[in-house]
Design an enzyme around this catalytic site. Structure first.
Site, PDB file in Angstrom:
ATOM      1  CG  ASP A   1       4.340  55.114 -35.976  1.00  0.00           C
ATOM      2  OD1 ASP A   1       4.964  54.128 -36.563  1.00  0.00           O
ATOM      3  OD2 ASP A   1       3.100  55.059 -35.500  1.00  0.00           O
TER       4      ASP A   1
ATOM      5  CG  HIS B   1       6.916  50.773 -38.262  1.00  0.00           C
ATOM      6  ND1 HIS B   1       6.733  49.838 -37.702  1.00  0.00           N
ATOM      7  CD2 HIS B   1       6.191  51.908 -37.682  1.00  0.00           C
ATOM      8  CE1 HIS B   1       6.168  49.864 -36.565  1.00  0.00           C
ATOM      9  NE2 HIS B   1       5.821  51.255 -36.517  1.00  0.00           N
TER      10      HIS B   1
ATOM     11  CE  LYS C   1       4.675  48.690 -31.088  1.00  0.00           C
ATOM     12  NZ  LYS C   1       4.643  49.044 -32.596  1.00  0.00           N
TER      13      LYS C   1
ATOM     14  CG  HIS D   1       7.318  53.745 -32.782  1.00  0.00           C
ATOM     15  ND1 HIS D   1       6.721  53.465 -31.964  1.00  0.00           N
ATOM     16  CD2 HIS D   1       6.899  53.477 -34.013  1.00  0.00           C
ATOM     17  CE1 HIS D   1       5.460  52.795 -32.359  1.00  0.00           C
ATOM     18  NE2 HIS D   1       5.869  52.771 -33.656  1.00  0.00           N
TER      19      HIS D   1
ATOM     20  CG  HIS E   1      -0.023  50.284 -30.583  1.00  0.00           C
ATOM     21  ND1 HIS E   1      -0.113  51.106 -31.693  1.00  0.00           N
ATOM     22  CD2 HIS E   1      -1.385  50.262 -30.125  1.00  0.00           C
ATOM     23  CE1 HIS E   1      -1.097  51.451 -31.873  1.00  0.00           C
ATOM     24  NE2 HIS E   1      -1.951  50.704 -31.114  1.00  0.00           N
TER      25      HIS E   1
HETATM   26  N1  ARG Z   1       0.647  53.577 -35.635  1.00  0.00           N
HETATM   27  C1  ARG Z   1      -0.030  54.309 -34.880  1.00  0.00           C
HETATM   28  C2  ARG Z   1      -1.544  54.128 -34.932  1.00  0.00           C
HETATM   29  O1  ARG Z   1      -1.860  53.289 -36.052  1.00  0.00           O
HETATM   30  C3  ARG Z   1      -0.002  55.802 -35.439  1.00  0.00           C
HETATM   31  C4  ARG Z   1      -0.793  56.690 -34.571  1.00  0.00           C
HETATM   32  C5  ARG Z   1      -0.306  58.242 -35.301  1.00  0.00           C
HETATM   33  N2  ARG Z   1      -1.263  59.166 -34.792  1.00  0.00           N
HETATM   34  C6  ARG Z   1      -0.567  60.017 -33.955  1.00  0.00           C
HETATM   35  N3  ARG Z   1      -1.370  61.000 -33.615  1.00  0.00           N
HETATM   36  N4  ARG Z   1       0.592  59.846 -33.284  1.00  0.00           N
HETATM   37  O2  ARG Z   1      -2.172  53.903 -34.105  1.00  0.00           O
END
Ligand code: ARG
Length: 447
Positions: free
Chosen positions: A359, A100, A226, A98, A267
């Site tokens: 992420d 970007h 995705k 994961h 997601h």
């Molecule tokens: N891309 C995700 C979102 O905006 C990031 C979440 C990040 N926070 C976490 N605790 N993993 O929802």
């Protein structure tokens, strides 16, 4: 005509070395004939299937793949190219499911979408790809970028034009109107010209639009789909716990992706969205922050992977506010950050399949390995955390024959670190040696 040329070329180059042949004939066709071109002596080599070390093995590399693994004491032919990693701990190249690559973690102001063109994203991608590879991540899955930056980046790297990891590329994330992927809370008069939403996303509402959007992304060369099943943290006007796509829409997305031979990642932070994603046949649930016991049971039953980005909370709360993260999103992060780490512990203990995914882009690319610390703190052994980033990630990506293991037939994607990650997993934050496909990307071992 092209085939004929290749066949003729093959007749004439019978005696040329492998390196020359590789220019004109596809690497696949060459593979069986390629002679070894490097030998790697290892000290402790991680067997990602068993989670244990093998002592003193010698990796024999032919072309871009591992041809054989020989036992300690193997006699390397005199004069052969040899890399001596006996003083290091050797692992398969790591996999992050994961990322970007087009995003920068030092820019959280939404206004950038009205100032920069998508070319900026492509430039970011070139720089971030190199940082990722240098950190020992030789394969990544990029899950949402402007159309179709990840596909182009993948191909530029694959052709050898720029350095970077192998990329399993999605297109823009697919989002509902007003959802996690939309540019919310502006006047209807404010609208970027080229893309009707945040340009990392594409809007599709209803079963038919979802089907068409997935098909179109396949047409433009994505490896994976995705979809944003729930609200999120780093968006305006939505809530992470609230569902966005319906079960019917998610089912259409999964069926259409699978029909085209593509996997699909969703997601989903909230419990109901996670449940629908699993029931829809989605391959991996990203974030999975607020999964309840039923979600965990269903994920196990369906073999659905959880990809949980449990390092991000640190960066979002401590660093992102300094570079423009709005208060609304800080508040949302507080509502999921710790809960997600607790869910990670419960889901792993219950036996849910987990693949490493961070992420990256939310935090700076190259820091990917910082997540290992939390995976161990929240219930994995160091060996299990590394398996999540090797064999298990490869399984989720459908690339088990190519990556995630140091065994014959796999790519020679090899990293080395100076101290033992099975003692202190944080050792993986300092990767000294990286080879991808038999080519050394970096070697910063102390002499
Ligand atoms: N891309 C995700 C979102 O905006 C990031 C979440 C990040 N926070 C976490 N605790 N993993 O929802």
């Amino acid at each position: 005509m092209r085939l004929l040329t290749l066949a003729l070329a093959a007749l004439f180059v019978g005696n040329l070395p492998a390196a020359c042949l590789a220019q004109s004939v596809s690497p696949k066709a060459m593979q069986p004939a390629a002679p070894p071109n490097a030998y790697i002596r290892t000290g402790k080599m991680f067997d990602s299937k068993t989670g244990t070390y093998t002592d003193g093995a010698v990796l024999v590399i032919a072309g871009e793949r591992i041809q054989s693994v020989e036992p300690a004491g193997f006699a390397i032919p005199a004069g052969a190219r040899t890399v001596d990693l006996r003083g290091s701990y050797v692992f398969p190249g790591l996999i992050d499911c994961h990322v970007h690559l087009m995003h920068r973690a030092d820019q959280y102001e939404e206004i950038k979408y009205f100032k920069e063109t998508p070319f900026t994203d492509a430039i970011n991608g070139v720089v971030n790809a190199k940082r990722t590879l240098d950190a020992g991540f030789t394969t990544v899955r990029d899950v949402s970028s402007p159309p179709f930056a990840a596909v182009d980046l993948r191909d530029s790297i694959r052709s050898g034009f720029i350095p970077g990891p192998r990329i399993v590329a999605s297109g823009p994330g697919i989002s509902i109107t007003g959802g996690h992927g939309d540019l919310n809370d502006f006047s209807p008069e404010v609208r970027p010209m080229l893309y009707p939403a945040d340009r990392n996303f594409q809007i599709a509402d209803g079963v038919d639009q979802v089907q068409q959007t997935v098909r179109a992304q396949v047409k433009y060369g994505v490896d994976v789909i995705k979809i944003m099943a729930s609200g999120g943290v780093l968006s305006k006007g939505d809530q992470p716990g609230a569902p966005q796509y319906t079960l019917a829409e998610l089912t259409m997305a999964a069926d259409t992706a699978h029909q085209a031979g593509r996997k699909i990642a969703a997601h989903a932070h909230g419990a109901l969205s996670i449940k629908w994603a699993i029931e829809a046949g989605i391959d991996s649930v990203e974030h999975a922050s607020l999964a309840d016991d039923e979600d965990i049971r269903l994920a196990k039953e369906h073999g659905t992977f959880f990809v949980m980005d449990i390092y991000d909370d640190d960066y979002i709360l401590n660093e992102a506010p300094k570079v423009g993260l709005p208060q609304e999103q800080i508040v949302k992060e507080r509502s999921v950050g710790q809960a997600q780490r607790d869910t990670f512990r419960r889901a792993w203990k219950a036996g849910v399949k987990m693949a490493f995914g961070t992420d990256a882009g939310v935090y700076p690319h190259g820091d990917n390995a910082k997540q290992f610390h939390y995976m161990v703190q929240y219930g994995m052994t160091p060996a299990e955390a590394v398996q999540a980033a090797t064999v298990h990630a490869a399984e989720l990506l459908g690339r088990s024959a190519d990556v995630g293991e140091l065994t014959p037939g796999h790519y020679a994607d090899i990293i080395a670190v100076a101290s033992d990650p099975l003692e202190h997993v944080e050792a993986l934050e300092h990767v000294a040696f990286v080879m991808k496909g038999g080519v050394v990307d970096k070697d910063e071992r102390a002499r």
